[in-house]
Design a protein around this motif. Sequence first.
Motif, mmCIF file in Angstrom:
data_model
loop_
_atom_site.group_PDB
_atom_site.id
_atom_site.type_symbol
_atom_site.label_atom_id
_atom_site.label_comp_id
_atom_site.label_asym_id
_atom_site.label_seq_id
_atom_site.Cartn_x
_atom_site.Cartn_y
_atom_site.Cartn_z
ATOM 1 N N PHE A 152 -1.100 -4.848 -3.037
ATOM 2 C CA PHE A 152 0.172 -4.529 -3.620
ATOM 3 C C PHE A 152 1.087 -3.855 -2.989
ATOM 4 C CE2 PHE A 152 -2.238 -5.418 -7.532
ATOM 5 C CZ PHE A 152 -1.448 -6.341 -8.183
ATOM 6 N N GLY A 153 0.395 -3.229 -1.770
ATOM 7 C CA GLY A 153 1.193 -2.238 -0.712
ATOM 8 C C GLY A 153 1.817 -1.182 -1.579
ATOM 9 N N ASP A 154 2.853 -0.847 -1.096
ATOM 10 C CA ASP A 154 3.538 0.445 -1.516
ATOM 11 C C ASP A 154 4.531 -0.117 -2.707
ATOM 12 O OD1 ASP A 154 4.707 2.820 -2.236
ATOM 13 O OD2 ASP A 154 5.462 3.223 -0.237
ATOM 14 N N ALA A 155 3.794 -0.304 -3.747
ATOM 15 C CA ALA A 155 4.645 -0.762 -5.064
ATOM 16 C C ALA A 155 5.613 0.214 -5.539
ATOM 17 C CB ALA A 155 3.465 -1.282 -6.403
ATOM 18 N N PHE A 159 -2.119 -6.475 6.251
ATOM 19 C CA PHE A 159 -2.186 -7.778 5.479
ATOM 20 C C PHE A 159 -2.776 -7.554 3.963
ATOM 21 C CE2 PHE A 159 -6.769 -7.131 6.109
ATOM 22 C CZ PHE A 159 -7.568 -7.859 5.004
ATOM 23 N N SER A 160 -2.197 -8.310 3.172
ATOM 24 C CA SER A 160 -2.547 -8.549 1.759
ATOM 25 C C SER A 160 -3.184 -9.761 1.550
ATOM 26 C CB SER A 160 -1.404 -8.378 0.974
ATOM 27 O OG SER A 160 -1.318 -8.582 -0.438
ATOM 28 N N ALA A 161 -4.096 -9.589 0.263
ATOM 29 C CA ALA A 161 -4.968 -10.693 -0.181
ATOM 30 C C ALA A 161 -4.535 -10.734 -1.726
ATOM 31 C CB ALA A 161 -6.276 -10.498 0.246
ATOM 32 N N ARG A 162 -4.632 -11.903 -2.074
ATOM 33 C CA ARG A 162 -4.831 -12.016 -3.555
ATOM 34 C C ARG A 162 -6.223 -12.192 -4.124
ATOM 35 N NH1 ARG A 162 -0.828 -17.027 -5.313
ATOM 36 N NH2 ARG A 162 -2.069 -16.514 -7.259
ATOM 37 N N HIS A 163 -7.033 -12.512 -3.187
ATOM 38 C CA HIS A 163 -8.714 -12.953 -3.715
ATOM 39 C C HIS A 163 -9.467 -12.125 -2.768
ATOM 40 C CE1 HIS A 163 -7.053 -15.264 -6.832
ATOM 41 N NE2 HIS A 163 -6.487 -16.289 -5.902
ATOM 42 N N ASP A 164 -10.449 -11.457 -3.135
ATOM 43 C CA ASP A 164 -11.487 -11.010 -2.169
ATOM 44 C C ASP A 164 -11.000 -10.146 -1.153
ATOM 45 O OD1 ASP A 164 -14.114 -10.387 -1.234
ATOM 46 O OD2 ASP A 164 -14.347 -12.637 -0.372
ATOM 47 N N LEU A 216 -10.708 0.216 9.881
ATOM 48 C CA LEU A 216 -10.387 -0.484 8.657
ATOM 49 C C LEU A 216 -9.933 0.721 7.615
ATOM 50 C CD1 LEU A 216 -9.952 -3.006 7.210
ATOM 51 C CD2 LEU A 216 -12.309 -2.873 6.585
ATOM 52 N N VAL A 217 -8.784 0.412 7.041
ATOM 53 C CA VAL A 217 -8.200 1.070 6.078
ATOM 54 C C VAL A 217 -7.622 0.460 4.660
ATOM 55 C CG1 VAL A 217 -6.488 2.928 5.477
ATOM 56 C CG2 VAL A 217 -7.353 2.958 7.741
ATOM 57 N N ALA A 218 -8.072 0.562 3.722
ATOM 58 C CA ALA A 218 -7.704 -0.322 2.577
ATOM 59 C C ALA A 218 -7.143 0.684 1.293
ATOM 60 C CB ALA A 218 -8.888 -0.988 1.828
ATOM 61 N N ALA A 219 -6.059 0.505 0.950
ATOM 62 C CA ALA A 219 -5.298 1.358 -0.089
ATOM 63 C C ALA A 219 -4.534 0.590 -0.912
ATOM 64 C CB ALA A 219 -4.346 2.351 0.826
ATOM 65 N N ASP A 220 -4.530 0.952 -2.421
ATOM 66 C CA ASP A 220 -3.662 0.611 -3.293
ATOM 67 C C ASP A 220 -3.488 1.731 -4.268
ATOM 68 O OD1 ASP A 220 -2.981 -2.093 -3.148
ATOM 69 O OD2 ASP A 220 -5.016 -2.876 -3.708
ATOM 70 N N LEU A 221 -2.251 1.545 -4.861
ATOM 71 C CA LEU A 221 -1.679 2.770 -5.807
ATOM 72 C C LEU A 221 -2.208 2.075 -7.274
ATOM 73 C CD1 LEU A 221 1.914 3.216 -4.649
ATOM 74 C CD2 LEU A 221 -0.191 4.419 -3.988
ATOM 75 N N GLY A 222 -2.356 3.207 -7.842
ATOM 76 C CA GLY A 222 -2.626 2.885 -9.411
ATOM 77 C C GLY A 222 -1.625 1.522 -10.009
ATOM 78 N N ALA A 223 -1.992 0.658 -10.750
ATOM 79 C CA ALA A 223 -1.346 -0.250 -11.123
ATOM 80 C C ALA A 223 -0.244 0.176 -12.075
ATOM 81 C CB ALA A 223 -1.933 -1.193 -11.858
ATOM 82 N N VAL A 232 3.908 -0.993 -13.824
ATOM 83 C CA VAL A 232 4.739 -2.171 -14.546
ATOM 84 C C VAL A 232 4.568 -3.431 -13.742
ATOM 85 C CG1 VAL A 232 6.435 -3.012 -15.779
ATOM 86 C CG2 VAL A 232 5.635 -0.617 -16.280
ATOM 87 N N ARG A 233 4.999 -3.188 -12.286
ATOM 88 C CA ARG A 233 5.351 -4.488 -11.437
ATOM 89 C C ARG A 233 4.024 -5.055 -11.123
ATOM 90 N NH1 ARG A 233 8.638 -5.584 -6.807
ATOM 91 N NH2 ARG A 233 10.129 -3.872 -7.435
ATOM 92 N N ALA A 234 3.033 -4.198 -10.744
ATOM 93 C CA ALA A 234 1.574 -5.046 -10.626
ATOM 94 C C ALA A 234 1.121 -5.544 -11.748
ATOM 95 C CB ALA A 234 0.886 -3.712 -10.051
ATOM 96 N N ARG A 235 1.193 -4.917 -12.865
ATOM 97 C CA ARG A 235 0.710 -5.761 -14.166
ATOM 98 C C ARG A 235 1.426 -7.044 -14.357
ATOM 99 N NH1 ARG A 235 -3.030 -2.459 -16.044
ATOM 100 N NH2 ARG A 235 -3.053 -0.130 -15.556
ATOM 101 N N ARG A 236 2.632 -6.942 -14.160
ATOM 102 C CA ARG A 236 3.550 -8.116 -14.418
ATOM 103 C C ARG A 236 3.020 -9.260 -13.577
ATOM 104 N NH1 ARG A 236 9.790 -7.843 -15.772
ATOM 105 N NH2 ARG A 236 8.565 -7.050 -17.827
ATOM 106 N N VAL A 237 3.048 -8.704 -12.422
ATOM 107 C CA VAL A 237 2.484 -9.873 -11.239
ATOM 108 C C VAL A 237 1.108 -10.482 -11.577
ATOM 109 C CG1 VAL A 237 1.886 -10.191 -8.893
ATOM 110 C CG2 VAL A 237 3.834 -8.720 -9.425
ATOM 111 N N ALA A 238 0.197 -9.672 -12.112
ATOM 112 C CA ALA A 238 -1.321 -10.142 -12.227
ATOM 113 C C ALA A 238 -1.092 -10.777 -13.457
ATOM 114 C CB ALA A 238 -2.092 -8.656 -12.536
ATOM 115 N N GLY A 239 -0.217 -10.527 -14.499
ATOM 116 C CA GLY A 239 -0.102 -11.440 -15.780
ATOM 117 C C GLY A 239 0.397 -12.740 -15.380
ATOM 118 N N GLU A 240 1.313 -12.881 -14.504
ATOM 119 C CA GLU A 240 2.245 -14.075 -14.530
ATOM 120 C C GLU A 240 1.680 -15.009 -13.433
ATOM 121 O OE1 GLU A 240 6.347 -12.899 -14.056
ATOM 122 O OE2 GLU A 240 6.579 -12.422 -15.926
#
Length: 268
Positions: free
Chosen positions: A83-86, A132-137, A160-167, A169-177
């Motif tokens: 999700f990057g910097d949501a 880069f961002s990836a929806r799966h794996d 290699l660095v991997a980072a995400d913020l705690g989900a 409202v935006r992230a949860r809506r994207v994941a749901g829709e």
Amino acid sequence: MSAPTVETTAHRLVAEAFLAPAGAGPDGAPGEPVKLPKVPGFVESSFSPLVRAVVARCLAGVTGGEPLGTEGARTALVLATTFGDAATADLGSKLLAAGQVANPLLFYQSVPTTILGVVARDFGITGPTMCFSARHDLRGEALDLVDLLLADGEVDQVLLVAADLGADVRARRVAGELAPLPLAESDTAVAFLFRRADPAAETTHSVVDGTQRPEFGALAGLVELYAAAVDHRNAAGDRILTVPLATAWGPRRLDVLLGDETGGVEEP
């Protein structure tokens, strides 16, 4: 009929780091909260300080906090995120919707690449840099990219660095829709410094399948790799971690070597 041969690549894991400021440990156990140092030029969101801090932890034992020096020119820097910097995206959207003047520090697309520029400057990394961002794996895509960069021969190591913020409202809506995306419960980052290595002789490998840390969302597989690496560095015996990967070219595996540069193993 014999089983088909699974292509294997191997990289040496020189250093690794994990950071969850809320205090969650890589095994899910609670720990002490961590206050992230601020990064000048970045506001509101914890994403950029999180990336900068986990890199500092990863390289602390390699450079002592100093720039990489001549190795920096042959070091690639990769940031993987779902999700990057949501947080910055949300704040920028709210200001825009309210009719307020846009703040250039809140331009969403500039944040991930800009913090990589800060990391590259601070640690003397002048090799290829990408985000880069990836929806799966996310783990599979990230390790595939490490493979590609090291196979090319233009670099000797990949940070290699991997980072995400705690989900939020935006992230949860994207994941749901849009798709059933894994969501992190809290801000999380991991970092790995890989170097090119020859495949190890056949021996017993410890398999890291990436399914044991669901609370870390898309970073779960990489957090599990970090935890396995730390456990194996602190224990006698096998020092090879095998990561099964499903790619567009079929299944293969990555052997992560934890020994020294000459093929031996590090003493605990």
